[in-house]
Design an enzyme around this catalytic site. Structure first.
Site, PDB file in Angstrom:
ATOM      1  N   HIS A  57       0.818  -1.220   0.000  1.00  0.00           N
ATOM      2  CA  HIS A  57       0.000   0.000   0.000  1.00  0.00           C
ATOM      3  C   HIS A  57       0.850   1.269   0.000  1.00  0.00           C
ATOM      4  O   HIS A  57       0.349   2.355   0.288  1.00  0.00           O
ATOM      5  CB  HIS A  57      -0.985   0.017   1.177  1.00  0.00           C
ATOM      6  CG  HIS A  57      -2.124  -0.947   1.024  1.00  0.00           C
ATOM      7  ND1 HIS A  57      -3.393  -0.567   0.663  1.00  0.00           N
ATOM      8  CD2 HIS A  57      -2.174  -2.302   1.150  1.00  0.00           C
ATOM      9  CE1 HIS A  57      -4.173  -1.636   0.592  1.00  0.00           C
ATOM     10  NE2 HIS A  57      -3.450  -2.704   0.878  1.00  0.00           N
ATOM     11  N   GLU A  59      -7.810   0.040 -14.868  1.00  0.00           N
ATOM     12  CA  GLU A  59      -8.273  -0.571 -13.616  1.00  0.00           C
ATOM     13  C   GLU A  59      -8.946   0.450 -12.710  1.00  0.00           C
ATOM     14  O   GLU A  59      -9.976   0.174 -12.088  1.00  0.00           O
ATOM     15  CB  GLU A  59      -7.111  -1.254 -12.896  1.00  0.00           C
ATOM     16  CG  GLU A  59      -7.550  -2.083 -11.721  1.00  0.00           C
ATOM     17  CD  GLU A  59      -6.589  -3.213 -11.372  1.00  0.00           C
ATOM     18  OE1 GLU A  59      -6.754  -3.794 -10.297  1.00  0.00           O
ATOM     19  OE2 GLU A  59      -5.691  -3.521 -12.181  1.00  0.00           O
ATOM     20  N   ASP A  84       1.634  -2.954  -9.541  1.00  0.00           N
ATOM     21  CA  ASP A  84       1.415  -4.221 -10.229  1.00  0.00           C
ATOM     22  C   ASP A  84       1.774  -4.127 -11.707  1.00  0.00           C
ATOM     23  O   ASP A  84       2.402  -5.026 -12.264  1.00  0.00           O
ATOM     24  CB  ASP A  84      -0.038  -4.654 -10.074  1.00  0.00           C
ATOM     25  CG  ASP A  84      -0.388  -5.017  -8.648  1.00  0.00           C
ATOM     26  OD1 ASP A  84       0.526  -5.049  -7.801  1.00  0.00           O
ATOM     27  OD2 ASP A  84      -1.579  -5.260  -8.371  1.00  0.00           O
TER      28      ASP A  84
END
Length: 367
Positions: free
Chosen positions: A17, A139, A151
């Site tokens: 995160h 996304e 990612d």
């Protein structure tokens, strides 16, 4: 004429995160990948088929957010994002095969996005950061999952026996040696089979908490608090927000500490940092579960140098750094303890750092 492009999943060694907080992370690309073959036909519809799903899905090249749902939304999002970035996309047939585990926190969605992007763009877009941004926008804005950029960058830029130190403020990727095999160690991945879901409200809630802290302390991102350390949070009133932000600040430091440990092949320190990261995700960021905690704790008690959940949280996989000769016994112990506690039986694989995305013929990094 047709193009085929493959993009791997990833495991994040440390730095959870931190991406949307403009910090640092240290992922590796996996050997497992999504492969996309694209055959244009001059129409204005892309017909998508996947070896994981029955039937086909028609995707208009002029699709917009909300137009396609379900698994094909990731493909439609890439089509929309590419067109929005000014790159034409024509109709055709898209065929998808994958051996990246879905729902396990291994970035299967980013691998799909990057593979579709590579097949459709076919060399028109070559800058890896631009490619990652196009995939991320798909996304974020089409699928509706507020994920960071890790990612996609990890899928695009992996190298064998290397981890990627990603700086999300400067958008740079530095290769760091990662070859535990040379030290008689293995990176053991335990899939909990508790489904990992990014689009859920918990991920968005963690991001909102970080944004509240940045706004309260008048900084653009938590990255700007890094030099001051956790003491920078003393002025905050909300204890939950303090915990969330403390995880980000301490996790960023752990990323740098782990890079330093890898540089001198101090894998005992690497293991301790993995375990400390899991504790922070459990106690401060509250994204682990009792199920994942049990897997990580049991692996360490059974002889792993360290273990942590990897991925966005609330399910997915645990990684453990283990002596090669203990892989079998640690796996057996974790399996026994976890199933005795009433959880699904975990499955185990060994992970190695592999090459990033590229044409199927060469697997060259998409840079």
């Amino acid at each position: 004429m047709h193009t085929s492009y493959a993009a791997p999943g990833r495991i994040n060694l440390i730095g959870e995160h931190t991406d949307y907080n403009l910090g640092w992370a240290l992922p590796i690309a996996l050997p497992q990948r999504v492969t996309v073959s694209y055959r244009p036909d001059g129409s204005d519809i892309i017909t998508a088929a996947s070896d994981r799903e029955p039937g086909t899905v028609p995707i208009p090249v002029a699709t917009a957010p909300g137009g396609v749902t379900g698994w094909a939304a990731y493909i439609a999002g890439v089509v929309w994002s590419l067109r929005t970035a000014g790159h034409p996309v024509g109709g055709g047939h898209l065929t998808i095969t994958s051996d990246v585990e879905m729902g396990a926190g291994l970035a299967s969605s980013a691998a799909l996005e990057c593979a579709v992007l590579g097949a459709l763009a076919d060399g028109v877009v070559t800058d890896r950061v631009e490619l990652a941004r196009i995939a991320q926008r798909a996304e974020n804005e089409y699928v509706g999952a507020p994920t960071g950029l890790m990612d996609q960058l990890a899928s695009l830029c992996g190298e064998p026996r290397s981890a990627m130190l990603i700086d999300f403020r400067d958008l740079t990727v530095e290769q760091v040696p990662f070859d535990p095999d040379a030290a008689g160690l293995q990176l053991l991945v335990a899939n909990s089979h508790a489904a990992h879901r990014h689009a859920g409200g918990e991920y968005a809630a963690r991001r909102a908490s970080c944004e509240r802290v940045a706004a309260a302390l008048h900084v653009e991102s938590l990255r700007e608090l890094q030099a001051r350390g956790p003491a920078a949070l003393d002025a905050l009133a909300d204890p939950e927000d303090v915990h969330r932000a403390r995880h980000i600040i301490t996790e960023n430091q752990r990323v740098h500490d782990l890079v330093a440990a890898l540089t001198v092949s101090d894998f005992r320190a690497v293991g301790e940092l993995l375990t400390a990261s899991h504790a922070s995700m459990r106690d401060d960021f509250a994204i682990t579960t009792p199920h994942l905690d049990l897997i990580a704790d049991t692996a360490v008690r059974a002889g792993a140098l360290g273990a942590r959940m990897t991925g966005g949280g609330f399910g997915g996989c645990v990684i453990a750094l283990v002596p090669a000769e203990l892989v079998g016994s640690i796996s057996d112990t974790v399996r026994s303890v976890v199933t005795t506690a009433g959880y699904p039986e975990p499955t185990f694989t060994l992970a190695t750092a592999a090459k990033g995305a590229g044409p199927v013929s060469s697997h060259a990094c998409g840079t």
